[in-house]
Design a protein around this motif. Structure first.
Motif, PDB file in Angstrom:
ATOM      1  N   ASP A  26       0.873  -1.172   0.000  1.00  0.00           N
ATOM      2  CA  ASP A  26       0.000   0.000   0.000  1.00  0.00           C
ATOM      3  C   ASP A  26       0.911   1.223   0.000  1.00  0.00           C
ATOM      4  O   ASP A  26       1.669   1.434   0.947  1.00  0.00           O
ATOM      5  CB  ASP A  26      -0.892  -0.020   1.236  1.00  0.00           C
ATOM      6  N   ARG A  37      -2.652   0.225  -4.095  1.00  0.00           N
ATOM      7  CA  ARG A  37      -2.502  -1.052  -3.383  1.00  0.00           C
ATOM      8  C   ARG A  37      -2.355  -2.149  -4.424  1.00  0.00           C
ATOM      9  O   ARG A  37      -3.176  -2.277  -5.329  1.00  0.00           O
ATOM     10  CB  ARG A  37      -3.720  -1.295  -2.508  1.00  0.00           C
ATOM     11  N   GLN A  41      -5.805  -8.582  -1.635  1.00  0.00           N
ATOM     12  CA  GLN A  41      -6.437  -7.619  -0.744  1.00  0.00           C
ATOM     13  C   GLN A  41      -7.930  -7.878  -0.631  1.00  0.00           C
ATOM     14  O   GLN A  41      -8.518  -8.546  -1.479  1.00  0.00           O
ATOM     15  CB  GLN A  41      -6.192  -6.200  -1.249  1.00  0.00           C
TER      16      GLN A  41
END
Length: 183
Positions: A26, A37, A41
């Motif tokens: 990030d 990012r 995730q």
């Protein structure tokens, strides 16, 4: 684990097993008030109707784009095995605005180059706007869904889908909330 680089940490043996469900980089870009990012995730849309899971991909989250918190994303749900065009790619734009009446819009384009294990492709375009409001002890959340599904195979007809999710809430006393969710 509990080892922090530069805080007594860093003297890690050459072979360390790491179990991670989500792992991403990030990076904050202050000049454009955004975060990039990259990696595995988690993200979910407003109600978790389309996406509510972890994925591999790249997202750009902007703090303010025309008054909206905005996220652009590329998700790679499936890597094809035969050629470059048999992958599954999912692109999204999500815009949210807080305030007395929070609202937002998710727009996405999904392209599956290996639909149902065939060489046929499948493309879908989705719009999902929503609005919330509260007045005293009453609240409501309305989310619409519109999807257009296109198939490369002429034997399968294209499809258009519409839907609505509505949630009403009532808080008769401070610590008690009642809700009704209809889809």
């Amino acid at each position: 684990g509990d080892v922090i680089w530069g805080d007594g940490g860093g003297s890690i043996p050459a072979a360390v097993n790491v179990d991670a469900y989500e792992m991403y980089m990030d990076y904050r870009i202050d000049q454009i008030q955004s975060n990039v990012r990259i990696g595995q995730q988690y993200w979910k849309d407003h109600r978790g109707l389309i996406i509510d899971d972890s994925f591999s991909g790249i997202t750009l989250a902007m703090d303010d784009l025309a008054g909206f918190k905005t996220m652009f994303g590329w998700i790679k749900p499936t890597e094809g095995f035969l050629h470059k065009s048999d992958d599954y790619n999912y692109f999204l734009v999500n815009m949210e605005k807080d305030g007395q009446m929070p609202l937002g819009l998710l727009a996405s384009l999904a392209m599956d180059g290996n639909f149902m294990g065939s060489d046929d492709s499948y493309t879908t375009f989705t719009l999902m706007p929503y609005v919330n409001f509260e007045q005293g002890n009453l609240g409501a959340d309305l989310t619409a869904f519109m999807g257009y599904h296109m198939f490369e195979d002429d034997a399968i007809d294209d499809e258009i889908g519409f839907g609505l999710a509505a949630k009403a809430t009532m808080r008769p006393i401070d610590k008690l909330g009642l809700g009704l969710d209809i889809m």
